[in-house]
Design a protein around this motif. Structure first.
Motif, PDB file in Angstrom:
ATOM      1  N   VAL A 324     117.565 124.640  59.091  1.00 34.64           N
ATOM      2  CA  VAL A 324     117.181 123.775  57.990  1.00 34.64           C
ATOM      3  C   VAL A 324     118.241 122.691  57.769  1.00 34.64           C
ATOM      4  CG1 VAL A 324     118.285 125.240  56.231  1.00 34.64           C
ATOM      5  CG2 VAL A 324     116.378 123.757  55.588  1.00 34.64           C
ATOM      6  N   ARG A 325     117.788 121.530  57.386  1.00 35.53           N
ATOM      7  CA  ARG A 325     118.722 120.472  57.006  1.00 35.53           C
ATOM      8  C   ARG A 325     119.021 120.643  55.528  1.00 35.53           C
ATOM      9  NH1 ARG A 325     117.694 113.896  57.201  1.00 35.53           N
ATOM     10  NH2 ARG A 325     119.718 113.297  56.344  1.00 35.53           N
ATOM     11  N   ARG A 326     120.231 121.011  55.204  1.00 37.58           N
ATOM     12  CA  ARG A 326     120.591 121.251  53.818  1.00 37.58           C
ATOM     13  C   ARG A 326     120.916 119.945  53.111  1.00 37.58           C
ATOM     14  NH1 ARG A 326     121.136 126.585  52.683  1.00 37.58           N
ATOM     15  NH2 ARG A 326     121.238 127.986  54.515  1.00 37.58           N
TER      16      ARG A 326
END
Length: 334
Positions: A324-326
């Motif tokens: 996931v791209r935080r």
């Protein structure tokens, strides 16, 4: 349609306690409507004993429902043993309700660690939308997500909707569940999603509503015994009449502020007393009976309808998702 006309339509639907019986001009026993494959061709027809009489003109089941089977001619009967039964209908939509309190209580313990039945369950017949595009039929293999280890079945009866929001008939519904996937994803308070949408079984045919009318109790519930077997061993049974709402109430609620159309399918939700393995796991505090595994055969039988059998297999192994791209809080500042 004006607001007053729309409101009147909804009110009329909500006060209906019994469906308008869908009468078929037929000889005794001709009440089961099937979709089948014969000589490489998919057809629909009326099942009479051990033979199926194809409808002339090759209508699909939705056309049969909307036209009315009594207005469609049939050809000479074919032996059932020479055809392959398919899912009787490719639904326009699937609303799956949760109408059995015992199921809710047991599965909450097994899947999310909850206790008891939520107060909100008693307010209205709750449902989720399942996937109409992954419906399979009798004797088809059900391909579970390969990484799922907690595989489960769900024994349900489904109402098939006909014209004017009336119940056309009933069939058996197996709402397969990958419980480990379901448990994880529902921590987001959304779903179920991938724990459910890989497959649902319908079959073996549609029994018209008028045929089951004599099996109603005084409150309008269908008094049908439902049985679940894994590899020939019974693991659960319950009466369909133990559901909290009638199918007519569920149809009316589904139509409220929305639309229900011919070809929609409404699942009863899983029956209690072992209608799925997770309910038993929640009650017993252990995975007994064990989760389904490759090669297991599940047979669901409902009085007045028939039996639906499928074998469990594993689907393909998919690559891991990218991480996931935080969110970077500083990127939101000017």
């Amino acid at each position: 349609m004006g607001h007053r006309e729309s409101d009147d339509r909804v009110r009329r639907a909500e006060v209906v306690q019994r469906p308008r019986p869908w009468r078929i001009r037929r000889a005794a026993g001709l009440m089961r409507l099937a979709t089948f494959r014969h000589d490489g061709r998919d057809q629909t027809g009326i099942v009479d004993g051990e033979r199926v009489h194809p409808f002339l003109g090759d209508p699909d089941m939705l056309a049969v429902i909307e036209t009315g089977p009594e207005s469609i001619g049939t050809g000479p009967g074919l032996p059932l043993r020479e055809v392959r039964l398919l899912a009787p209908l490719q639904p326009r939509s699937i609303r799956d309700f949760v109408a059995f309190a015992e199921h809710v209580e047991g599965v909450r313990r097994a899947v999310d660690g909850g206790n008891g039945v939520p107060n909100a369950w008693y307010d209205a017949p709750t449902f989720y939308f399942s996937n109409p595009h992954t419906v399979i039929g009798p004797e088809d293999d059900v391909a579970f997500p390969a990484r799922s280890l907690t595989r489960d079945f769900e024994l349900e009866v489904a109402a098939v909707i006909g014209p004017d929001e009336h119940i056309f008939g009933y069939t058996i519904f197996n709402d397969w569940s990958a419980r480990d996937v379901q448990s994880r994803e529902m921590q987001v308070n959304l779903g179920p999603a991938k724990g459910k949408d890989f497959a649902g079984s319908l079959g073996p045919w549609i029994v018209t509503a008028d045929e089951l009318e004599p099996l109603r109790d005084s409150d309008g519930f269908l008094n049908l015994w439902c049985h679940a077997l894994v590899n020939g061993v019974e693991v659960g049974r319950d009466l369909l009449s133990n559901m909290g709402w009638t199918f007519e109430t569920m149809v009316a609620y589904a139509a409220r502020d929305s639309r229900v159309v011919s070809g929609d399918v409404l699942g009863s939700g899983t029956v209690g007393n072992g209608g799925c393995l997770a309910e038993l796991w929640g009650r017993r505090g252990e995975h007994e009976p064990p989760p389904l595994c490759d090669g297991d055969v599940v047979t669901l039988t409902v009085e007045g309808i028939g039996s639906l059998t499928n074998r469990v297999v594993s689907g393909p192994v998919h690559p891991e998702l990218p991480p996931v791209r935080r969110r970077d809080p500083s990127a939101a500042r000017r």
